[in-house]
Design a protein around this motif. Structure first.
Motif, short mmCIF file in Angstrom:
data_model
loop_
_atom_site.label_atom_id
_atom_site.label_comp_id
_atom_site.label_asym_id
_atom_site.label_seq_id
_atom_site.Cartn_x
_atom_site.Cartn_y
_atom_site.Cartn_z
N ILE A 14 0.90 -1.21 -0.06
CA ILE A 14 -0.06 -0.05 0.04
C ILE A 14 0.75 1.24 -0.06
O ILE A 14 2.06 1.29 0.29
CB ILE A 14 -0.99 -0.03 1.09
N SER A 15 0.11 2.45 -0.45
CA SER A 15 1.12 3.60 -0.35
C SER A 15 -0.19 4.48 0.10
O SER A 15 -1.41 4.66 -0.17
CB SER A 15 1.19 3.88 -1.77
N GLY A 16 0.70 5.61 0.81
CA GLY A 16 -0.21 6.49 1.32
C GLY A 16 0.42 7.57 2.30
O GLY A 16 1.74 7.69 2.08
N TYR A 17 -0.27 8.60 3.12
CA TYR A 17 0.43 9.68 3.48
C TYR A 17 0.25 9.65 5.18
O TYR A 17 -0.69 9.19 5.66
CB TYR A 17 -0.45 10.90 3.18
N GLU A 36 -7.24 5.93 6.04
CA GLU A 36 -8.24 6.37 4.78
C GLU A 36 -7.25 7.22 3.83
O GLU A 36 -7.59 7.30 2.77
CB GLU A 36 -9.30 7.24 5.53
N LEU A 37 -6.36 7.39 4.34
CA LEU A 37 -5.26 8.19 3.47
C LEU A 37 -4.19 6.91 2.80
O LEU A 37 -3.31 7.77 2.05
CB LEU A 37 -4.38 8.94 4.30
N PHE A 38 -4.50 5.80 2.69
CA PHE A 38 -3.85 4.97 2.01
C PHE A 38 -4.76 4.31 0.98
O PHE A 38 -5.82 4.34 1.10
CB PHE A 38 -3.26 3.77 3.15
N SER A 39 -4.02 3.57 -0.11
CA SER A 39 -4.59 2.81 -1.17
C SER A 39 -3.73 1.79 -1.50
O SER A 39 -2.61 1.86 -1.23
CB SER A 39 -4.80 3.47 -2.20
N LEU A 40 -4.29 0.46 -1.93
CA LEU A 40 -3.36 -0.38 -2.27
C LEU A 40 -2.78 0.01 -3.49
O LEU A 40 -3.08 0.55 -4.49
CB LEU A 40 -4.40 -1.72 -2.71
N ILE A 41 -1.56 -0.75 -3.62
CA ILE A 41 -0.63 -0.54 -4.82
C ILE A 41 -1.02 -1.81 -6.00
O ILE A 41 -0.81 -2.81 -5.66
CB ILE A 41 0.95 -0.50 -4.49
N GLU A 42 -1.63 -1.37 -6.96
CA GLU A 42 -1.86 -2.38 -8.01
C GLU A 42 -0.72 -2.75 -8.70
O GLU A 42 0.13 -2.07 -9.21
CB GLU A 42 -3.17 -2.02 -8.81
#
Length: 247
Positions: free
Chosen positions: A174-177, A240-246
């Protein structure tokens, strides 16, 4: 991931915008909706417009609210009551988020050669605030309604968390802030830095993550201190500031 890419895309023009604005003469601050839409058309290159054109309206609005939308709110004086804000006030819109929402929606529709339906957009936000005010009054005056709404929200949040836990399993990237400064009561986009990592698991409603990479290496020490990071393991509360890295 699509929203993250759009977020990066819309932010990528800001640096170039700051360097090239004097040459291109596009630092003019619009005073009405038509000028605002035209400014966005001038700012964006054709390649960016083509990417936006392929998105649905909801995808574009969701991905641009915190990037392009924030930039407009800050630079076009929407928070400071400048000329563009006064224009929106004159048509019954008073919150900067609503102003930027109407601009973005109208811009999207302009690129698609659609009717902007400004009156309909204005009515949408006015209805929202009317319902919001009615809701707040009922929360303050009707204990049963307050309890019912709290239970409903708790149920929705639990369902969302359960779904995320089933999707965000150990080993996924995942990637985020995360916040880059400690002890600040005021949080904001410019006090955050991006990290990438591998999910280890969950600790109640918090995400346990192994940090694989600091996008901005200079912020590493701050993050390590703020989150008491040991062995590159960090506990993420605001996921909530993160998302999966596709892949």
């Amino acid at each position: 991931m699509k929203y993250i890419l759009l977020f990066i895309l819309l932010f990528s023009f800001f640096t170039a915008f700051g360097q090239e604005s004097a040459k291109k003469g596009i630092n003019y601050k619009p005073i009405n909706l038509e000028e605002a839409v035209n400014q966005l058309k001038n700012i964006h290159h054709d390649t960016t417009k083509q990417k936006i054109f392929k998105m649905t309206e909801s995808e574009f609005l969701a991905g641009s609210h915190m990037g392009l939308g924030m930039w407009m709110r800050n630079n076009w004086g929407l928070w400071k009551g400048k000329e563009l804000a006064k224009y929106f006030n004159s048509i019954g819109i008073f919150h900067p988020d609503d102003m930027s929402g109407i601009i973005l929606t109208s811009y999207y529709r302009e690129l698609h050669e659609q009717n902007w339906k400004v009156e309909e957009q204005v009515q949408h936000y006015q209805d929202f605030w009317k319902k919001s005010n009615e809701h707040l009054i009922r929360l303050e005056t009707h204990p049963f309604y307050k309890k019912m709404m709290e239970e409903k929200l708790d149920s929705i949040e639990k369902a969302r968390l359960d779904q995320k836990k089933s999707d965000w399993t150990s080993g996924k990237k995942i990637s985020g802030y995360v916040e880059q400064r400690c002890g600040f009561l005021l949080k904001g986009m410019f006090l955050r830095t991006q990290i990438e990592g591998t999910i280890i698991g969950w600790q109640s409603d918090k995400l346990v993550l192994h940090i694989d990479n600091f996008v901005d290496k200079k912020k590493k020490k701050r993050v390590m201190k703020c989150y008491d990071v040991k062995d590159d393991i960090i506990l993420i509360e605001d996921h909530e500031l993160f998302s999966l890295i596709e892949k």
